[in-house]
Design an enzyme around this catalytic site. Structure first.
Site, short mmCIF file in Angstrom:
data_model
loop_
_atom_site.label_atom_id
_atom_site.label_comp_id
_atom_site.label_asym_id
_atom_site.label_seq_id
_atom_site.Cartn_x
_atom_site.Cartn_y
_atom_site.Cartn_z
CE1 TYR A 1 -3.22 -3.00 0.51
CE2 TYR A 1 -3.46 -2.30 2.80
CZ TYR A 1 -3.75 -3.25 1.67
OH TYR A 1 -4.78 -4.21 1.77
N PRO B 1 -15.90 -4.50 3.40
CG PRO B 1 -16.29 -3.75 5.62
CD PRO B 1 -15.00 -3.95 4.63
#
Length: 322
Positions: A56, A200
């Site tokens: 990342y 999610p």
């Protein structure tokens, strides 16, 4: 914040974690100071599972977390991952690479040990037994406490767990990404492995904040994902609108409803955000209780078959569930 035991471990983690990927520019411009405030506020709220990866921002994300944890290391459960080369190019599970990767991550994080160390993607060219064997050596050396896998198949999870206990399996899981329910969830439940759900909220789509394709910044990687394409965007917004109606009746936001759904499914969601306000909103989902009737209504308005577009393009999907 409610807590739970991390699978096959002695760690207690928050029932909702924080994903840090978006703090390193992948979803458009990010601000380090704002991100650090969000991480530190998460700790204040009891959100202690902080999820990063070496890829990342090509190391930036780990360095950012390291800065945020100054003086607060013992309050956090640090989870990071290895396997990808720079800019997500290639996957390497060779034992020698594992040993180098962990040293690089520890240096960037500026900590002495990692609580939960994941293989970010399974290397199809290296037996999982060799990779996990090298990861197990890191546990013996005290550099890592517990092990995890990400986007691994049910068979690979079993093979890995036979070498060394696996504590967490991290895979995308949301109302709109439910393929793990067929084979993977039964296996992790059988083996006592915590299922950690990334994205999610389907990369923020289910939050209701995105109303049109143009809301995405020019440098936002979501512009290239199938369900965010213009031909799919409005159809998916329509589904979010139905989710929002149920959320309002429950006195919650659509994000909170979606996170409560994942909690009800037994998952540990790690929604990502760069903003304190969204962090606090997401944390509030742990207090929402969904009845069987609520779950049935959510399923009715948002069956997986309704979402338009996959979570990755076809090429990227081939690298999953190996």
């Amino acid at each position: 914040m409610k807590t739970r035991k991390l699978g096959n471990s002695e760690i207690t983690v928050s029932s909702i974690g924080l994903g840090l990927m978006g703090m390193s520019g992948l979803y458009g411009h990010s601000n380090d100071e704002q991100s650090i405030q969000t991480i530190q506020r998460a700790i204040d709220l009891g959100v202690n599972l902080l999820d990063t990866a070496d890829v990342y921002g090509n190391g930036h994300n780990e360095e950012l977390l390291g800065r945020a944890l100054k003086g607060r290391r013992e309050q956090a459960i640090v989870a990071t991952k290895f396997a990808h080369g720079p800019n997500f190019q290639g996957v390497n599970g060779h034992p020698d690479y594992v040993k180098k990767a962990v040293e690089d991550s520890l240096l960037r994080l500026d900590i002495d040990y990692i609580d939960l160390y994941y293989q970010h993607r399974v290397d199809p060219n290296v037996p999982i037994e060799e990779t996990v064997g090298a990861m197990a050596d890191l546990v013996k050396e005290g550099k890592v406490r517990y092990l995890g896998l990400s986007e691994a198949s049910a068979q690979t999870i079993r093979r890995a767990h036979a070498v060394h206990p696996i504590s967490a399996l991290q895979t995308e899981y949301s109302l709109w990404s439910r393929d793990v329910e067929a084979e993977i969830l039964p296996v992790v439940n059988e083996l006592g492995i915590t299922f950690v759900a990334y994205s999610p909220l389907s990369r923020g789509f289910i939050s209701g904040e995105l109303r049109k394709f143009e809301d995405l910044a020019e440098d936002d990687v979501r512009r290239y994902l199938p369900r965010f394409q213009k031909e799919n965007f409005q159809k998916n917004v329509d589904i979010v609108d139905e989710i929002t109606k149920i959320a309002k009746e429950k006195g919650s936001t659509p994000s909170q409803l979606a996170l409560a759904w994942s909690l009800a499914k037994g998952a540990l969601p790690i929604p990502g955000t760069r903003r304190v306000s969204f962090l606090e909103e997401n944390a509030g989902a742990s207090d929402i209780v969904l009845t069987p009737d609520d779950l049935a209504r959510i399923e009715a308005v948002s069956p997986q078959s309704a979402v338009q577009g996959g979570r990755y393009d076809d090429i990227s999907m081939k690298g999953l569930n190996i």
